[in-house]
Design a protein around this motif. Structure first.
Motif, PDB file in Angstrom:
ATOM      1  N   MET A 188       0.822  -1.206   0.000  1.00  0.00           N
ATOM      2  CA  MET A 188       0.000   0.000   0.000  1.00  0.00           C
ATOM      3  C   MET A 188       0.861   1.262   0.000  1.00  0.00           C
ATOM      4  O   MET A 188       0.538   2.248  -0.678  1.00  0.00           O
ATOM      5  CB  MET A 188      -0.937  -0.010   1.212  1.00  0.00           C
ATOM      6  CG  MET A 188      -2.018  -1.076   1.137  1.00  0.00           C
ATOM      7  SD  MET A 188      -3.283  -0.954   2.432  1.00  0.00           S
ATOM      8  CE  MET A 188      -2.299  -1.364   3.889  1.00  0.00           C
ATOM      9  N   LYS A 189       1.968   1.242   0.736  1.00  0.00           N
ATOM     10  CA  LYS A 189       2.869   2.399   0.748  1.00  0.00           C
ATOM     11  C   LYS A 189       3.469   2.640  -0.633  1.00  0.00           C
ATOM     12  O   LYS A 189       3.555   3.786  -1.096  1.00  0.00           O
ATOM     13  CB  LYS A 189       3.982   2.184   1.768  1.00  0.00           C
ATOM     14  CG  LYS A 189       3.528   2.186   3.213  1.00  0.00           C
ATOM     15  CD  LYS A 189       4.652   1.759   4.131  1.00  0.00           C
ATOM     16  CE  LYS A 189       4.171   1.564   5.553  1.00  0.00           C
ATOM     17  NZ  LYS A 189       5.239   1.021   6.436  1.00  0.00           N
ATOM     18  N   LEU A 228      -7.828   6.183   1.883  1.00  0.00           N
ATOM     19  CA  LEU A 228      -8.305   4.889   2.377  1.00  0.00           C
ATOM     20  C   LEU A 228      -7.133   3.957   2.698  1.00  0.00           C
ATOM     21  O   LEU A 228      -7.132   3.264   3.725  1.00  0.00           O
ATOM     22  CB  LEU A 228      -9.228   4.245   1.338  1.00  0.00           C
ATOM     23  CG  LEU A 228     -10.535   5.000   1.044  1.00  0.00           C
ATOM     24  CD1 LEU A 228     -11.308   4.304  -0.069  1.00  0.00           C
ATOM     25  CD2 LEU A 228     -11.388   5.106   2.297  1.00  0.00           C
ATOM     26  N   LEU A 229      -6.128   3.951   1.820  1.00  0.00           N
ATOM     27  CA  LEU A 229      -4.980   3.081   2.037  1.00  0.00           C
ATOM     28  C   LEU A 229      -4.183   3.503   3.268  1.00  0.00           C
ATOM     29  O   LEU A 229      -3.758   2.658   4.069  1.00  0.00           O
ATOM     30  CB  LEU A 229      -4.082   3.077   0.802  1.00  0.00           C
ATOM     31  CG  LEU A 229      -4.646   2.397  -0.452  1.00  0.00           C
ATOM     32  CD1 LEU A 229      -3.675   2.531  -1.616  1.00  0.00           C
ATOM     33  CD2 LEU A 229      -4.943   0.928  -0.192  1.00  0.00           C
ATOM     34  N   TYR A 230      -3.991   4.800   3.434  1.00  0.00           N
ATOM     35  CA  TYR A 230      -3.202   5.253   4.585  1.00  0.00           C
ATOM     36  C   TYR A 230      -3.991   5.167   5.893  1.00  0.00           C
ATOM     37  O   TYR A 230      -3.383   5.109   6.970  1.00  0.00           O
ATOM     38  CB  TYR A 230      -2.654   6.660   4.365  1.00  0.00           C
ATOM     39  CG  TYR A 230      -1.204   6.615   3.954  1.00  0.00           C
ATOM     40  CD1 TYR A 230      -0.195   6.477   4.907  1.00  0.00           C
ATOM     41  CD2 TYR A 230      -0.839   6.645   2.611  1.00  0.00           C
ATOM     42  CE1 TYR A 230       1.135   6.396   4.524  1.00  0.00           C
ATOM     43  CE2 TYR A 230       0.496   6.568   2.230  1.00  0.00           C
ATOM     44  CZ  TYR A 230       1.472   6.437   3.199  1.00  0.00           C
ATOM     45  OH  TYR A 230       2.792   6.341   2.822  1.00  0.00           O
ATOM     46  N   MET A 231      -5.285   5.163   5.823  1.00  0.00           N
ATOM     47  CA  MET A 231      -6.065   4.860   7.027  1.00  0.00           C
ATOM     48  C   MET A 231      -5.785   3.433   7.475  1.00  0.00           C
ATOM     49  O   MET A 231      -5.579   3.156   8.669  1.00  0.00           O
ATOM     50  CB  MET A 231      -7.560   5.061   6.760  1.00  0.00           C
ATOM     51  CG  MET A 231      -7.980   6.510   6.641  1.00  0.00           C
ATOM     52  SD  MET A 231      -9.738   6.711   6.229  1.00  0.00           S
ATOM     53  CE  MET A 231     -10.497   5.996   7.680  1.00  0.00           C
ATOM     54  N   ILE A 261       8.199   5.917  14.921  1.00  0.00           N
ATOM     55  CA  ILE A 261       8.458   6.932  13.898  1.00  0.00           C
ATOM     56  C   ILE A 261       7.581   6.690  12.679  1.00  0.00           C
ATOM     57  O   ILE A 261       7.033   7.628  12.087  1.00  0.00           O
ATOM     58  CB  ILE A 261       9.954   6.923  13.510  1.00  0.00           C
ATOM     59  CG1 ILE A 261      10.828   7.176  14.730  1.00  0.00           C
ATOM     60  CG2 ILE A 261      10.237   7.951  12.430  1.00  0.00           C
ATOM     61  CD1 ILE A 261      12.314   7.063  14.455  1.00  0.00           C
ATOM     62  N   GLU A 262       7.433   5.424  12.303  1.00  0.00           N
ATOM     63  CA  GLU A 262       6.616   5.073  11.142  1.00  0.00           C
ATOM     64  C   GLU A 262       5.160   5.476  11.357  1.00  0.00           C
ATOM     65  O   GLU A 262       4.503   5.970  10.432  1.00  0.00           O
ATOM     66  CB  GLU A 262       6.714   3.566  10.895  1.00  0.00           C
ATOM     67  CG  GLU A 262       6.006   3.096   9.636  1.00  0.00           C
ATOM     68  CD  GLU A 262       6.142   1.610   9.431  1.00  0.00           C
ATOM     69  OE1 GLU A 262       5.825   1.142   8.327  1.00  0.00           O
ATOM     70  OE2 GLU A 262       6.567   0.904  10.370  1.00  0.00           O
ATOM     71  N   THR A 263       4.660   5.304  12.561  1.00  0.00           N
ATOM     72  CA  THR A 263       3.275   5.685  12.864  1.00  0.00           C
ATOM     73  C   THR A 263       3.083   7.188  12.752  1.00  0.00           C
ATOM     74  O   THR A 263       2.080   7.667  12.195  1.00  0.00           O
ATOM     75  CB  THR A 263       2.894   5.208  14.273  1.00  0.00           C
ATOM     76  OG1 THR A 263       3.099   3.796  14.366  1.00  0.00           O
ATOM     77  CG2 THR A 263       1.436   5.530  14.569  1.00  0.00           C
ATOM     78  N   LEU A 268       1.016  11.837   9.480  1.00  0.00           N
ATOM     79  CA  LEU A 268       1.249  13.082   8.748  1.00  0.00           C
ATOM     80  C   LEU A 268       0.890  12.938   7.271  1.00  0.00           C
ATOM     81  O   LEU A 268       0.275  13.841   6.679  1.00  0.00           O
ATOM     82  CB  LEU A 268       2.717  13.505   8.892  1.00  0.00           C
ATOM     83  CG  LEU A 268       3.157  13.961  10.286  1.00  0.00           C
ATOM     84  CD1 LEU A 268       4.663  14.227  10.306  1.00  0.00           C
ATOM     85  CD2 LEU A 268       2.403  15.212  10.707  1.00  0.00           C
ATOM     86  N   ILE A 269       1.265  11.798   6.682  1.00  0.00           N
ATOM     87  CA  ILE A 269       0.937  11.580   5.269  1.00  0.00           C
ATOM     88  C   ILE A 269      -0.565  11.454   5.080  1.00  0.00           C
ATOM     89  O   ILE A 269      -1.135  11.975   4.106  1.00  0.00           O
ATOM     90  CB  ILE A 269       1.658  10.323   4.748  1.00  0.00           C
ATOM     91  CG1 ILE A 269       3.178  10.507   4.822  1.00  0.00           C
ATOM     92  CG2 ILE A 269       1.254  10.035   3.301  1.00  0.00           C
ATOM     93  CD1 ILE A 269       3.959   9.275   4.418  1.00  0.00           C
ATOM     94  N   LEU A 270      -1.236  10.769   6.008  1.00  0.00           N
ATOM     95  CA  LEU A 270      -2.693  10.666   5.941  1.00  0.00           C
ATOM     96  C   LEU A 270      -3.330  12.050   6.000  1.00  0.00           C
ATOM     97  O   LEU A 270      -4.298  12.339   5.264  1.00  0.00           O
ATOM     98  CB  LEU A 270      -3.205   9.799   7.089  1.00  0.00           C
ATOM     99  CG  LEU A 270      -4.729   9.702   7.255  1.00  0.00           C
ATOM    100  CD1 LEU A 270      -5.376   9.116   6.007  1.00  0.00           C
ATOM    101  CD2 LEU A 270      -5.078   8.858   8.486  1.00  0.00           C
ATOM    102  N   LEU A 271      -2.788  12.918   6.845  1.00  0.00           N
ATOM    103  CA  LEU A 271      -3.311  14.280   6.939  1.00  0.00           C
ATOM    104  C   LEU A 271      -3.127  15.035   5.624  1.00  0.00           C
ATOM    105  O   LEU A 271      -4.047  15.736   5.169  1.00  0.00           O
ATOM    106  CB  LEU A 271      -2.612  15.015   8.084  1.00  0.00           C
ATOM    107  CG  LEU A 271      -3.017  16.478   8.301  1.00  0.00           C
ATOM    108  CD1 LEU A 271      -4.493  16.578   8.641  1.00  0.00           C
ATOM    109  CD2 LEU A 271      -2.160  17.109   9.392  1.00  0.00           C
TER     110      LEU A 271
END
Length: 288
Positions: A188-189, A228-231, A261-263, A268-271
């Motif tokens: 997904m990433k 949706l993927l980053y959620m 750190i990954e979380t 941030l990317i989801l935002l």
């Protein structure tokens, strides 16, 4: 065709002065880093990330400065309105990461004056690139391209976030990728990263008008899919942290902090994708 040199006053403009400062600081950073003793620095993926950042953007900045001085913008098969702001924004983000990371992972552990100097030069490079972004955004709308707008900057951050995710992935131990949800998360990433990277490349190539589908609707679809993927990625990251917290009380190695750190990066990317989706929906509503 003959080379047409610009006037000397081109090099004295605020943008050119800032780019010369970028060249000077990045050159000093990777030169000093290369002179560090091999036993005084961790030869990890992050070290290579820092070196790549300083060298890569030194070369790009030099090319942009030369093209601007020689006035070859018209023969470059790229959008000159979008290229400098994209390079400067990505360089500022990656430079900030290199500065903070190098200070935490190297300077704190090794009392080396050169390592401190590398960090200072990297910070100066970050400030120079951030200043270039600010100067470009102060220009008129006719001089700026799509990448200088808020949605364009968000897409650069999305590409940067994907690079950080891949960097964190390379630091993980192989046995930590044995779970099925780890591979699903990686897939997904990568999908989100390539969607954002493809969008940026289309804008740099000025190919949006050649797209067989309405490009604004395509961007909105990409943003919705990425949200949706980053959620799901965020949920998987939080689940992994909860599992680690149940089985481990103390964290002795640097790799133990990677899930945390990954979380944070995933949130941030989801935002950014959520805000980008809001901009895309607003654009569609305005055109409708």
């Amino acid at each position: 065709m003959p080379v047409i040199l610009g006037e000397i006053k081109v090099l004295t403009r605020p943008l050119s002065v800032v780019r010369i400062c970028e060249l000077f600081s990045t050159c000093l950073a990777f030169s000093l880093e290369a002179s560090l003793e091999s036993e005084s620095i961790d030869r990890s993926a992050f070290k290579h990330f820092c070196t790549f950042t300083w060298c890569f953007f030194f070369v790009l900045t030099l090319l942009i400065l030369l093209v601007d001085f020689i006035q070859f913008q018209s023969i470059i098969p790229l959008s000159w309105k979008n290229l400098p702001i994209t390079v400067a924004t990505l360089a500022a983000l990656m430079g900030l990461t290199s500065s903070v990371g190098f200070a935490c992972f190297v300077v704190v552990r090794w009392e080396d004056a050169k390592a401190v100097a590398v960090t200072v030069c990297s910070c100066l490079a970050f400030l120079a690139y951030a200043s270039e972004v600010h100067l470009i955004r102060l220009q008129s709308r006719e001089q700026r391209g799509y990448m200088a707008s808020a949605p364009g900057l968000l897409k650069v951050f999305q590409v940067f976030g994907g690079c950080v995710m891949l960097l964190l992935l390379s630091e993980l131990e192989p046995h930590k990728l044995s779970n099925w949800y780890s591979w699903v998360s990686v897939g997904m990433k990568l999908l989100c990263f390539f969607m954002s990277l493809g969008t940026v490349l289309v804008m740099l190539g000025d190919c949006a008008g050649r797209c067989p589908l309405p490009f604004d609707r395509l961007l909105a679809g990409f943003c919705l899919l990425a949200v949706l993927l980053y959620m799901a990625i965020t949920v998987l990251c939080v689940t992994e942290i909860l599992e680690i917290s149940k089985t481990r009380v103390t964290f002795t190695k640097l790799t133990d902090s990677i899930p945390f750190i990954e979380t944070i990066v995933a949130c941030l990317i989801l935002l950014t994708y959520t805000v980008d989706l809001a901009f895309s929906v607003k654009l569609l509503c305005d055109r409708a």
